[in-house]
Design a protein around this motif. Structure first.
Motif, PDB file in Angstrom:
ATOM      1  N   MET A 287       0.825  -1.208   0.000  1.00  0.00           N
ATOM      2  CA  MET A 287       0.000   0.000   0.000  1.00  0.00           C
ATOM      3  C   MET A 287       0.857   1.255   0.000  1.00  0.00           C
ATOM      4  O   MET A 287       0.561   2.217  -0.713  1.00  0.00           O
ATOM      5  CB  MET A 287      -0.958  -0.020   1.195  1.00  0.00           C
ATOM      6  CG  MET A 287      -2.092  -1.022   0.993  1.00  0.00           C
ATOM      7  SD  MET A 287      -3.104  -1.285   2.451  1.00  0.00           S
ATOM      8  CE  MET A 287      -4.021   0.245   2.501  1.00  0.00           C
ATOM      9  N   ARG A 291       0.759   3.975  -3.008  1.00  0.00           N
ATOM     10  CA  ARG A 291       0.504   5.388  -2.698  1.00  0.00           C
ATOM     11  C   ARG A 291       1.651   6.280  -3.160  1.00  0.00           C
ATOM     12  O   ARG A 291       1.448   7.327  -3.743  1.00  0.00           O
ATOM     13  CB  ARG A 291       0.375   5.572  -1.184  1.00  0.00           C
ATOM     14  CG  ARG A 291      -0.994   5.276  -0.658  1.00  0.00           C
ATOM     15  CD  ARG A 291      -1.045   5.711   0.807  1.00  0.00           C
ATOM     16  NE  ARG A 291      -1.963   4.870   1.531  1.00  0.00           N
ATOM     17  CZ  ARG A 291      -1.604   4.040   2.510  1.00  0.00           C
ATOM     18  NH1 ARG A 291      -0.344   3.934   2.886  1.00  0.00           N
ATOM     19  NH2 ARG A 291      -2.508   3.319   3.119  1.00  0.00           N
ATOM     20  N   LYS A 293       3.890   5.623  -5.349  1.00  0.00           N
ATOM     21  CA  LYS A 293       4.319   5.314  -6.729  1.00  0.00           C
ATOM     22  C   LYS A 293       5.815   5.014  -6.782  1.00  0.00           C
ATOM     23  O   LYS A 293       6.560   5.588  -7.561  1.00  0.00           O
ATOM     24  CB  LYS A 293       3.976   6.485  -7.662  1.00  0.00           C
ATOM     25  CG  LYS A 293       2.490   6.818  -7.642  1.00  0.00           C
ATOM     26  CD  LYS A 293       2.065   7.712  -8.785  1.00  0.00           C
ATOM     27  CE  LYS A 293       0.568   7.865  -8.872  1.00  0.00           C
ATOM     28  NZ  LYS A 293      -0.090   8.341  -7.615  1.00  0.00           N
TER      29      LYS A 293
ATOM     30  N   GLU B  43      -4.385  -3.031  -3.585  1.00  0.00           N
ATOM     31  CA  GLU B  43      -4.753  -2.030  -4.594  1.00  0.00           C
ATOM     32  C   GLU B  43      -6.132  -1.474  -4.325  1.00  0.00           C
ATOM     33  O   GLU B  43      -6.379  -0.277  -4.446  1.00  0.00           O
ATOM     34  CB  GLU B  43      -4.771  -2.685  -5.974  1.00  0.00           C
ATOM     35  CG  GLU B  43      -3.483  -2.516  -6.732  1.00  0.00           C
ATOM     36  CD  GLU B  43      -3.603  -3.190  -8.081  1.00  0.00           C
ATOM     37  OE1 GLU B  43      -4.387  -2.699  -8.917  1.00  0.00           O
ATOM     38  OE2 GLU B  43      -2.932  -4.226  -8.278  1.00  0.00           O
ATOM     39  N   VAL B  46      -6.050   0.974  -1.328  1.00  0.00           N
ATOM     40  CA  VAL B  46      -5.468   2.273  -1.696  1.00  0.00           C
ATOM     41  C   VAL B  46      -6.421   3.022  -2.621  1.00  0.00           C
ATOM     42  O   VAL B  46      -6.617   4.235  -2.483  1.00  0.00           O
ATOM     43  CB  VAL B  46      -4.082   2.098  -2.360  1.00  0.00           C
ATOM     44  CG1 VAL B  46      -3.535   3.441  -2.806  1.00  0.00           C
ATOM     45  CG2 VAL B  46      -3.108   1.430  -1.408  1.00  0.00           C
ATOM     46  N   GLU B  49      -9.147   4.539  -0.650  1.00  0.00           N
ATOM     47  CA  GLU B  49      -8.573   5.658   0.103  1.00  0.00           C
ATOM     48  C   GLU B  49      -8.432   6.898  -0.776  1.00  0.00           C
ATOM     49  O   GLU B  49      -8.815   8.009  -0.382  1.00  0.00           O
ATOM     50  CB  GLU B  49      -7.203   5.195   0.587  1.00  0.00           C
ATOM     51  CG  GLU B  49      -6.589   5.985   1.693  1.00  0.00           C
ATOM     52  CD  GLU B  49      -5.266   5.341   2.083  1.00  0.00           C
ATOM     53  OE1 GLU B  49      -5.274   4.155   2.485  1.00  0.00           O
ATOM     54  OE2 GLU B  49      -4.226   6.005   1.957  1.00  0.00           O
ATOM     55  N   GLU B  50      -7.906   6.692  -1.991  1.00  0.00           N
ATOM     56  CA  GLU B  50      -7.657   7.856  -2.846  1.00  0.00           C
ATOM     57  C   GLU B  50      -8.938   8.449  -3.417  1.00  0.00           C
ATOM     58  O   GLU B  50      -9.065   9.669  -3.530  1.00  0.00           O
ATOM     59  CB  GLU B  50      -6.668   7.474  -3.956  1.00  0.00           C
ATOM     60  CG  GLU B  50      -5.242   7.412  -3.412  1.00  0.00           C
ATOM     61  CD  GLU B  50      -4.229   6.860  -4.399  1.00  0.00           C
ATOM     62  OE1 GLU B  50      -4.641   6.378  -5.476  1.00  0.00           O
ATOM     63  OE2 GLU B  50      -3.022   6.904  -4.077  1.00  0.00           O
ATOM     64  N   VAL B  55     -10.016   5.417   4.972  1.00  0.00           N
ATOM     65  CA  VAL B  55      -8.814   4.628   5.236  1.00  0.00           C
ATOM     66  C   VAL B  55      -9.205   3.324   5.926  1.00  0.00           C
ATOM     67  O   VAL B  55      -9.844   3.326   6.966  1.00  0.00           O
ATOM     68  CB  VAL B  55      -7.824   5.406   6.120  1.00  0.00           C
ATOM     69  CG1 VAL B  55      -6.569   4.581   6.364  1.00  0.00           C
ATOM     70  CG2 VAL B  55      -7.464   6.727   5.471  1.00  0.00           C
TER      71      VAL B  55
END
Lengths: 383, 80
Positions: A287, A291, A293, B43, B46, B49-50, B55
């Motif tokens: 993760m 995040r 990259k 994945e 995340v 989250e984005e 979260v």
């Protein structure tokens, strides 16, 4: 006395579990009695090693102080990554000191279950930082860490799950069913550990006594099955015993040798360990890398994640070259499997076919056995 | 709000699983059908989250609590 290792233990186990069953049937909480029984078993198991008991007590107090302090800091000042990392290191410190001093000849801080207790303490620190644990009582903390069925070699439980179990009062029929399943598991484990593992051990000793290739090969298979029956047998007994104390300790093995690929194998072999690493190392690394990259290619990231995860797992077993190689070996296998399964058209076309599964099973089985051969230390001796 | 969550989760799942069956059958068991693995879950977390600012820690939920599109949506909704 060795927990789950000798007849003397089982006599004590029967005697000390009877009051637990009575409490359970009478619909009273078992946890206080369970804690007393835990203390009794720890004393019985460490009677010849007073230093070990003192270290164990110090260890629990140290970890308890750390969780309290982290909770307090976080409640007043909020989350802080640097403080979290410091606490993580402090929580790991006893294990690190123990492992490194062991390599240097004289182990400091050795006591029953240190490796497994570390998993339990570290996950609490991590889950406090994740704000999943907002508070943990003194009794619950100590009982979770010391719980005698799983203190020496797991299965590795999770604190939130464990605490919920010990505070749940099972209905009488549910509890009796739990006891029945528990007793069955204990007998199942006894057959595994004391009958089947012993037979495999004989195989290792007699067939493996020569320097020819066939002897190494028989040793490899016998050792693999020995490891399974010995450890799965112990785990079944530990799980069964905890059922009788009202705790549904998670399963540790689920027919590992039927796996058709290495990823499946790690979902079936030493499950509580591999899932611990999955949740607290692999997933977190992945993760963070997604995040941030860090890697252009997804598969590169995954491979590095697998390598870190499995190498750490190897090192956790001990700082022996064989253990580290075992971890690296599985890291490579997982990475190669991942790349192959994501890239290969051949795999995607055939993965559900019977013949493919059969070949894949055969390869996986032998790769796994070869891994155990590395783990056993014999590979390093013959090369 | 709910529509946004459903759409976001389904988009993410469609991309991660590489199969639009997740839209057709929202109670499909992603683990049993071999559509998602540990790597894909990272994945997904995340992604959620984005896109939504929710979260979820990887150890927070058991896999059985997040093994169908509907269950994942439900868990995200609980945290909105």
């Amino acid at each position: 006395m060795i927990l789950f290792g000798e007849i003397y233990f089982f006599v004590w186990l029967i005697i000390l579990l009877i009051p637990a069953v009575i409490l359970g049937v009478m619909q009273k909480p078992i946890r206080y009695y369970g804690f007393a029984a835990t203390v009794a078993f720890i004393i019985l198991a460490c009677m010849d090693d007073v230093k070990g008991i003192i270290y164990l007590i110090l260890y629990c107090l140290w970890q308890f102080a750390l969780t309290r302090a982290l909770l307090k800091i976080q409640n007043t000042r909020g989350r802080d990554k640097r403080i979290f990392r410091l606490f993580l290191l402090l929580s790991l410190a006893p294990l690190i000191i123990f492992k490194i001093s062991g390599v240097m000849g004289q182990s400091i801080f050795s006591f029953m279950g240190i490796s497994y207790l570390t998993f339990k303490s570290v996950q609490i620190i991590i889950e406090i930082y994740d704000e999943l644990i907002e508070d943990i009582g003194t009794f619950d903390f100590m009982y979770f860490l010391l719980f005698f069925p799983s203190i020496s070699s797991g299965p590795i439980d999770r604190s939130r799950r464990f605490t919920e179990d010990i505070h749940t009062l099972n209905a009488k029929t549910d509890y009796l069913e739990l006891v029945g399943t528990g007793i069955f598991k204990i007998f199942h484990g006894i057959v595994y550990k004391f009958v089947l593992a012993s037979i495999c051990y004989q195989g290792m000793t007699y067939l493996g006594a020569y320097k020819e290739w066939w002897s190494h090969l028989s040793y490899m298979y016998c050792y693999g099955f020995y490891l399974f029956f010995d450890f799965a047998g112990y785990s079944l007994m530990a799980i069964g015993t905890s059922y009788i104390l009202g705790v549904r300790t998670p399963e540790n093995f689920n027919k590992p040798f039927i796996s058709v690929d290495i990823k499946e194998f790690w979902d079936r072999w030493h499950i509580t360990l591999s899932h611990w690493f999955r949740d607290f190392v692999f997933s977190r690394f992945m993760m963070a890398s997604i995040r941030g990259k860090w890697f252009k290619n997804k598969l590169t990231g995954a491979s590095i994640g697998f390598m870190i995860n499995m190498t750490l797992m190897g090192i956790w077993h001990g700082l022996d070259l064989s253990y580290i190689m075992y971890g690296v070996y599985h890291g490579i296998l997982l990475s190669v499997t991942e790349v192959y399964q994501k890239k290969s058209k051949f795999y995607k076309k055939n993965k559900k076919k019977k013949w493919y599964k059969l070949i894949s099973w055969f390869i996986t089985f032998n790769l796994v056995m070869f891994g155990f051969f590395i783990f056993s230390g014999r590979l390093l001796k013959i090369i | 709000m709910e529509n946004k969550v459903v759409e976001t989760v389904l988009n993410l799942l469609e991309e991660i699983c590489g199969d639009d069956v997740v839209r057709v059958d929202m109670d499909i068991n992603l683990l049993e059908e071999d559509l998602i693995d540990s790597l894909d879950y990272t994945e997904l977390l995340v992604g959620i989250e984005e896109a939504l600012g929710i979260v979820m820690a990887p150890s927070e939920l058991k896999r059985e609590e997040m093994d169908t599109p509907n269950k994942i949506i439900e868990q995200v909704m609980k945290r909105m």
